[in-house]
Design a protein around this motif. Structure first.
Motif, mmCIF file in Angstrom:
data_model
loop_
_atom_site.group_PDB
_atom_site.id
_atom_site.type_symbol
_atom_site.label_atom_id
_atom_site.label_comp_id
_atom_site.label_asym_id
_atom_site.label_seq_id
_atom_site.Cartn_x
_atom_site.Cartn_y
_atom_site.Cartn_z
ATOM 1 N N ASP A 297 1.175 -1.272 -0.720
ATOM 2 C CA ASP A 297 1.080 0.097 -1.254
ATOM 3 C C ASP A 297 2.113 0.475 -1.869
ATOM 4 O OD1 ASP A 297 -1.742 0.320 -0.061
ATOM 5 O OD2 ASP A 297 -0.990 1.476 1.576
ATOM 6 N N THR A 298 3.262 -0.416 -1.682
ATOM 7 C CA THR A 298 4.430 0.030 -2.396
ATOM 8 C C THR A 298 5.214 -1.091 -3.057
ATOM 9 O OG1 THR A 298 6.151 -0.683 -0.484
ATOM 10 C CG2 THR A 298 5.186 1.667 -0.452
ATOM 11 N N LYS B 289 6.822 -7.144 -3.539
ATOM 12 C CA LYS B 289 8.058 -7.979 -3.611
ATOM 13 C C LYS B 289 7.944 -8.859 -2.307
ATOM 14 C CE LYS B 289 10.975 -5.484 -6.901
ATOM 15 N NZ LYS B 289 12.381 -4.722 -7.132
ATOM 16 N N GLN B 290 8.154 -8.304 -1.176
ATOM 17 C CA GLN B 290 8.142 -8.960 0.106
ATOM 18 C C GLN B 290 7.066 -10.109 -0.039
ATOM 19 O OE1 GLN B 290 8.527 -6.263 3.143
ATOM 20 N NE2 GLN B 290 10.529 -5.645 2.619
ATOM 21 N N HIS C 137 -2.958 -8.331 -2.819
ATOM 22 C CA HIS C 137 -3.113 -7.113 -2.509
ATOM 23 C C HIS C 137 -4.372 -6.276 -3.625
ATOM 24 C CE1 HIS C 137 0.217 -7.510 -5.112
ATOM 25 N NE2 HIS C 137 -0.141 -6.288 -5.794
ATOM 26 N N ILE C 138 -4.179 -7.300 -4.684
ATOM 27 C CA ILE C 138 -5.605 -6.827 -5.786
ATOM 28 C C ILE C 138 -6.686 -7.793 -5.663
ATOM 29 C CG2 ILE C 138 -5.864 -6.390 -8.401
ATOM 30 C CD1 ILE C 138 -3.628 -4.637 -7.200
ATOM 31 N N TYR C 139 -6.345 -9.295 -5.556
ATOM 32 C CA TYR C 139 -7.414 -10.063 -5.493
ATOM 33 C C TYR C 139 -8.025 -10.585 -4.107
ATOM 34 C CZ TYR C 139 -6.535 -9.725 -10.595
ATOM 35 O OH TYR C 139 -6.124 -9.440 -11.970
#
Length: 262
Positions: A113-114, A119-120, A105-107
């Protein structure tokens, strides 16, 4: 680089530590003798000392203990480099690659968004990496209380969890009642009672997670509080010329209640 000169940049300060580690491994009789196995229990001790400093909110002590832990990490890598298994560069690159892979979600293009979504994603990625079970990453040697927390967190990561904290509290009450029932029997089965007590603890840890309380931190703070109060009791008893074993519980309660005010 002059190892006696304090460095201002993280990279040069880290290089200074690596150089000192090389010197110690080459010249110090104690450092030359160490193995991965001989350092293991010392590392565990250093980690607990860091934990104590964090709970005490002692920033200078935290800094000191972080340095001790860092030394151990460098020490392990140095030993492994001597057997050509890996070196500190391999260690650092490995964790960088792991962090990049675990944060798509960063790279990457994954959306998260949460904290819960992150974690999932982690648990899904770990299974793709070869983990046979979501719970496979929980070290078997973890202390039981911490292990229970990690097991519950990992199960939650794949959606195995209660919907709300009221359901969890009802489970706590259910387990408490089952534990109490074991002691209302004429013949107490200690193995069964122990099992039920474990269920009570597990359910309480689960409830703590739902209300954002770290059960390990909570229990350790209570431990520290008890130690402080008990040592006050010992001190006051001594000032009164008494031995604790010769005092009544009522007499000790007087000092204990005083301790609560300090």
């Amino acid at each position: 680089m002059d190892i006696f000169e304090k460095q201002e940049l993280p990279t040069t300060a880290f290089s200074r530590l690596l150089q000192i580690m090389d010197d110690l491994r080459d010249k110090c009789p104690w450092d030359k003798k160490q193995t991965l196995e001989s350092l293991r229990h010392l590392t565990i001790e250093e980690t607990y000392e860091l934990s104590d400093a964090i709970l005490d909110k002692d920033m200078q002590e935290i800094k000191k203990e972080l340095g001790d832990v860092m030394l151990h990490l460098v020490f392990y890598a140095k030993i492994a480099s001597e057997t050509k298994d890996f070196d500190i560069t391999d260690v650092l690159n490995s964790i960088c690659e792991k962090l990049i892979n675990r944060h798509p979600h960063i790279y990457g293009d994954t959306k998260a968004d949460t904290e819960e979504a992150v974690k999932q994603n982690w648990e899904k990625i770990k299974l793709k990496e070869g983990n046979k079970s979501v719970l496979g990453g929980v070290p078997s040697s973890l202390p039981a209380l911490i292990k229970a927390s990690r097991i519950q967190e990992k199960a939650r990561g794949v959606g195995f969890d209660w919907d709300n904290r009221q359901q969890v509290w009802e489970k706590v009450e259910e387990e408490l009642n089952e534990f109490k029932e074991e002691f209302h029997k004429e013949q107490i089965d200690l193995d069964k009672a122990e099992s039920e007590f474990g269920d009570v603890l597990f359910s309480l840890i689960n409830y703590a997670r739902f209300i954002d309380i770290n059960p390990e931190n909570a229990l350790e703070k209570t431990n520290k509080k008890f130690i402080k109060r008990f040592q006050y009791l010992e001190e006051k008893a001594k000032e009164s010329g008494k031995q604790l074993q010769d005092m009544t519980l009522a007499e000790m309660d007087i000092f204990w209640n005083e301790a609560k005010k300090h």
